[in-house]
Design a protein around this motif. Structure first.
Motif, PDB file in Angstrom:
ATOM      1  N   THR A   1       4.565 -10.789   0.974  1.00 30.85           N
ATOM      2  CA  THR A   1       5.330  -9.455   0.462  1.00 30.85           C
ATOM      3  C   THR A   1       6.332  -8.991   1.768  1.00 30.85           C
ATOM      4  OG1 THR A   1       3.764  -8.844  -0.629  1.00 30.85           O
ATOM      5  CG2 THR A   1       5.312  -7.167  -0.249  1.00 30.85           C
ATOM      6  N   VAL A   2       5.964  -9.158   2.893  1.00 26.48           N
ATOM      7  CA  VAL A   2       6.581  -8.937   4.288  1.00 26.48           C
ATOM      8  C   VAL A   2       7.681  -9.715   4.204  1.00 26.48           C
ATOM      9  CG1 VAL A   2       6.506  -8.906   6.764  1.00 26.48           C
ATOM     10  CG2 VAL A   2       4.783  -7.797   5.584  1.00 26.48           C
ATOM     11  N   ALA A   3       7.560 -11.119   4.176  1.00 26.61           N
ATOM     12  CA  ALA A   3       8.372 -12.159   4.158  1.00 26.61           C
ATOM     13  C   ALA A   3       9.311 -12.283   3.118  1.00 26.61           C
ATOM     14  CB  ALA A   3       7.727 -13.621   4.070  1.00 26.61           C
ATOM     15  N   PHE A   4       8.964 -11.762   1.986  1.00 30.03           N
ATOM     16  CA  PHE A   4       9.987 -11.613   0.828  1.00 30.03           C
ATOM     17  C   PHE A   4      10.869 -10.419   1.205  1.00 30.03           C
ATOM     18  CE2 PHE A   4      11.228  -8.943  -2.786  1.00 30.03           C
ATOM     19  CZ  PHE A   4      12.039  -9.793  -3.337  1.00 30.03           C
ATOM     20  N   MET A   5      10.360  -9.093   1.643  1.00 27.58           N
ATOM     21  CA  MET A   5      11.209  -7.940   1.804  1.00 27.58           C
ATOM     22  C   MET A   5      12.142  -8.440   3.011  1.00 27.58           C
ATOM     23  SD  MET A   5      10.255  -5.713  -0.290  1.00 27.58           S
ATOM     24  CE  MET A   5      10.465  -4.126   0.362  1.00 27.58           C
ATOM     25  N   LYS A   6      11.789  -9.048   4.007  1.00 28.68           N
ATOM     26  CA  LYS A   6      12.701  -9.452   5.220  1.00 28.68           C
ATOM     27  C   LYS A   6      13.889 -10.302   4.544  1.00 28.68           C
ATOM     28  CE  LYS A   6       9.684  -8.901   9.149  1.00 28.68           C
ATOM     29  NZ  LYS A   6       8.895  -9.645  10.013  1.00 28.68           N
ATOM     30  N   GLN A   7      13.502 -11.120   3.751  1.00 30.71           N
ATOM     31  CA  GLN A   7      14.600 -12.295   3.375  1.00 30.71           C
ATOM     32  C   GLN A   7      15.496 -11.462   2.499  1.00 30.71           C
ATOM     33  OE1 GLN A   7      13.143 -15.084   0.382  1.00 30.71           O
ATOM     34  NE2 GLN A   7      14.672 -16.621   0.919  1.00 30.71           N
ATOM     35  N   ALA A   8      14.927 -10.499   1.602  1.00 34.04           N
ATOM     36  CA  ALA A   8      15.868  -9.547   0.761  1.00 34.04           C
ATOM     37  C   ALA A   8      16.676  -8.527   1.500  1.00 34.04           C
ATOM     38  CB  ALA A   8      15.028  -8.782  -0.285  1.00 34.04           C
ATOM     39  N   GLY A   9      16.448  -8.418   2.756  1.00 33.44           N
ATOM     40  CA  GLY A   9      17.247  -7.484   3.606  1.00 33.44           C
ATOM     41  C   GLY A   9      16.600  -6.045   3.380  1.00 33.44           C
ATOM     42  N   MET A  10      15.591  -5.969   3.043  1.00 32.26           N
ATOM     43  CA  MET A  10      14.813  -4.733   2.642  1.00 32.26           C
ATOM     44  C   MET A  10      13.876  -4.293   3.720  1.00 32.26           C
ATOM     45  SD  MET A  10      14.698  -4.991  -1.496  1.00 32.26           S
ATOM     46  CE  MET A  10      14.253  -3.436  -1.773  1.00 32.26           C
ATOM     47  N   PRO A  11      13.721  -2.913   3.871  1.00 28.87           N
ATOM     48  CA  PRO A  11      12.489  -2.398   4.981  1.00 28.87           C
ATOM     49  C   PRO A  11      11.311  -2.656   4.625  1.00 28.87           C
ATOM     50  CG  PRO A  11      13.627  -0.589   3.767  1.00 28.87           C
ATOM     51  CD  PRO A  11      14.485  -1.769   3.035  1.00 28.87           C
TER      52      PRO A  11
ATOM     53  N   ASP B   1       5.199   6.679   1.115  1.00 32.15           N
ATOM     54  CA  ASP B   1       5.877   5.579   1.495  1.00 32.15           C
ATOM     55  C   ASP B   1       5.095   4.206   0.785  1.00 32.15           C
ATOM     56  OD1 ASP B   1       7.472   6.938   3.360  1.00 32.15           O
ATOM     57  OD2 ASP B   1       6.023   6.924   5.247  1.00 32.15           O
ATOM     58  N   MET B   2       6.121   3.438   0.493  1.00 35.94           N
ATOM     59  CA  MET B   2       5.594   2.169  -0.133  1.00 35.94           C
ATOM     60  C   MET B   2       5.816   0.994   0.900  1.00 35.94           C
ATOM     61  SD  MET B   2       4.872   0.446  -3.086  1.00 35.94           S
ATOM     62  CE  MET B   2       5.668   1.399  -4.346  1.00 35.94           C
ATOM     63  N   ILE B   3       4.685   0.584   1.430  1.00 36.34           N
ATOM     64  CA  ILE B   3       4.531  -0.412   2.642  1.00 36.34           C
ATOM     65  C   ILE B   3       4.020  -1.560   2.293  1.00 36.34           C
ATOM     66  CG2 ILE B   3       3.467  -0.405   4.952  1.00 36.34           C
ATOM     67  CD1 ILE B   3       2.733   2.694   4.349  1.00 36.34           C
ATOM     68  N   ALA B   4       5.007  -2.437   2.698  1.00 36.18           N
ATOM     69  CA  ALA B   4       4.563  -3.958   2.665  1.00 36.18           C
ATOM     70  C   ALA B   4       3.575  -4.380   3.350  1.00 36.18           C
ATOM     71  CB  ALA B   4       5.847  -5.078   2.555  1.00 36.18           C
ATOM     72  N   THR B   5       2.529  -5.153   2.976  1.00 37.11           N
ATOM     73  CA  THR B   5       1.199  -5.255   3.945  1.00 37.11           C
ATOM     74  C   THR B   5       1.126  -6.723   3.925  1.00 37.11           C
ATOM     75  OG1 THR B   5      -0.162  -4.476   1.846  1.00 37.11           O
ATOM     76  CG2 THR B   5       0.220  -3.137   3.742  1.00 37.11           C
ATOM     77  N   ALA B   6       0.963  -7.587   2.705  1.00 31.54           N
ATOM     78  CA  ALA B   6       0.690  -8.862   2.622  1.00 31.54           C
ATOM     79  C   ALA B   6       1.636  -9.621   3.300  1.00 31.54           C
ATOM     80  CB  ALA B   6       0.359  -9.230   1.265  1.00 31.54           C
ATOM     81  N   PRO B   7       1.349 -10.799   4.098  1.00 31.00           N
ATOM     82  CA  PRO B   7       2.380 -11.890   4.663  1.00 31.00           C
ATOM     83  C   PRO B   7       3.642 -12.159   3.767  1.00 31.00           C
ATOM     84  CG  PRO B   7       0.157 -12.329   5.133  1.00 31.00           C
ATOM     85  CD  PRO B   7       0.025 -11.190   4.102  1.00 31.00           C
TER      86      PRO B   7
ATOM     87  N   SER C   1       0.887  -1.239   0.109  1.00 32.75           N
ATOM     88  CA  SER C   1       0.020  -0.038   0.114  1.00 32.75           C
ATOM     89  C   SER C   1       0.758   1.318  -0.099  1.00 32.75           C
ATOM     90  CB  SER C   1      -0.751  -0.175   1.378  1.00 32.75           C
ATOM     91  OG  SER C   1      -0.357   0.146   2.502  1.00 32.75           O
ATOM     92  N   VAL C   2       0.573   2.489  -0.272  1.00 37.04           N
ATOM     93  CA  VAL C   2       1.114   3.496  -0.085  1.00 37.04           C
ATOM     94  C   VAL C   2       0.356   4.499   0.651  1.00 37.04           C
ATOM     95  CG1 VAL C   2       2.327   3.300  -2.387  1.00 37.04           C
ATOM     96  CG2 VAL C   2       0.120   4.575  -2.289  1.00 37.04           C
ATOM     97  N   LYS C   3       1.162   5.545   1.112  1.00 40.43           N
ATOM     98  CA  LYS C   3       0.747   6.448   2.085  1.00 40.43           C
ATOM     99  C   LYS C   3       1.356   7.813   1.337  1.00 40.43           C
ATOM    100  CE  LYS C   3      -1.079   9.076   5.438  1.00 40.43           C
ATOM    101  NZ  LYS C   3      -2.317   9.760   5.265  1.00 40.43           N
TER     102      LYS C   3
END
Length: 161
Positions: free
Chosen positions: A68-78, A60-66, A43-45
């Protein structure tokens, strides 16, 4: 650090059962932009939107789906990333262009990528053509293309009647 070389472009085209005003507002208003921007799972704000040549859009681009959150964490991205672009051209209900700040990729020197959006009414439909610069690598160009296809699916659903 890797720097960007001269970009080539990718074009996305869609036709929507919509008015020019409806599609234009998606690009130039806070509510419109927040309603569709970003790939599925994000989502964006919007913090600032000044739709004029030289005007800034900050969000802000915000990871919201589980997943997507897991991918971002695995990639070392906020999970939330500040983003911005500067409008370089606006011809109401016809064309807009902007430079997007690419300053969020670890290990890559910040650069800008340009995009152009063209709108054309045909009867009760609007043809939208989006042309974007490729990214600094094939991997990131593929990610960007997948992201665009994903966010455009949001518009496809929005304009189904």
């Amino acid at each position: 650090m890797t720097t960007n070389t001269k970009p080539s472009t990718i074009t996305f085209e869609r036709t929507y059962l919509a008015t020019l005003d409806e599609v234009w507002e998606l690009w130039t208003t806070k509510d419109g932009f927040e309603s569709w921007w970003g790939p599925e799972g994000f989502s964006v704000k919007v913090h600032e939107l000044d739709a004029r040549p030289g005007g800034l859009l900050r969000y802000d681009m915000i990871a919201t789906a589980p997943e997507t959150v897991a991918f971002m964490k695995q990639a070392g991205m906020p999970l939330a990333t500040p983003s911005s672009f500067t409008y370089t051209e606006l011809t109401p209900r016809t064309r807009l262009a902007y430079r997007h700040a690419v300053d969020f990729i670890p290990g890559i020197a910040p650069y800008t990528a340009s995009s152009v959006v063209e709108l054309q009414a045909k009867g009760d439909t609007v043809r939208m053509t989006v042309t974007i610069d490729t990214m600094h690598s094939q991997e990131w160009t593929q990610r960007t293309s997948a992201g665009w296809e994903s966010q455009l699916r949001k518009l496809d659903k929005r304009f189904q009647r």
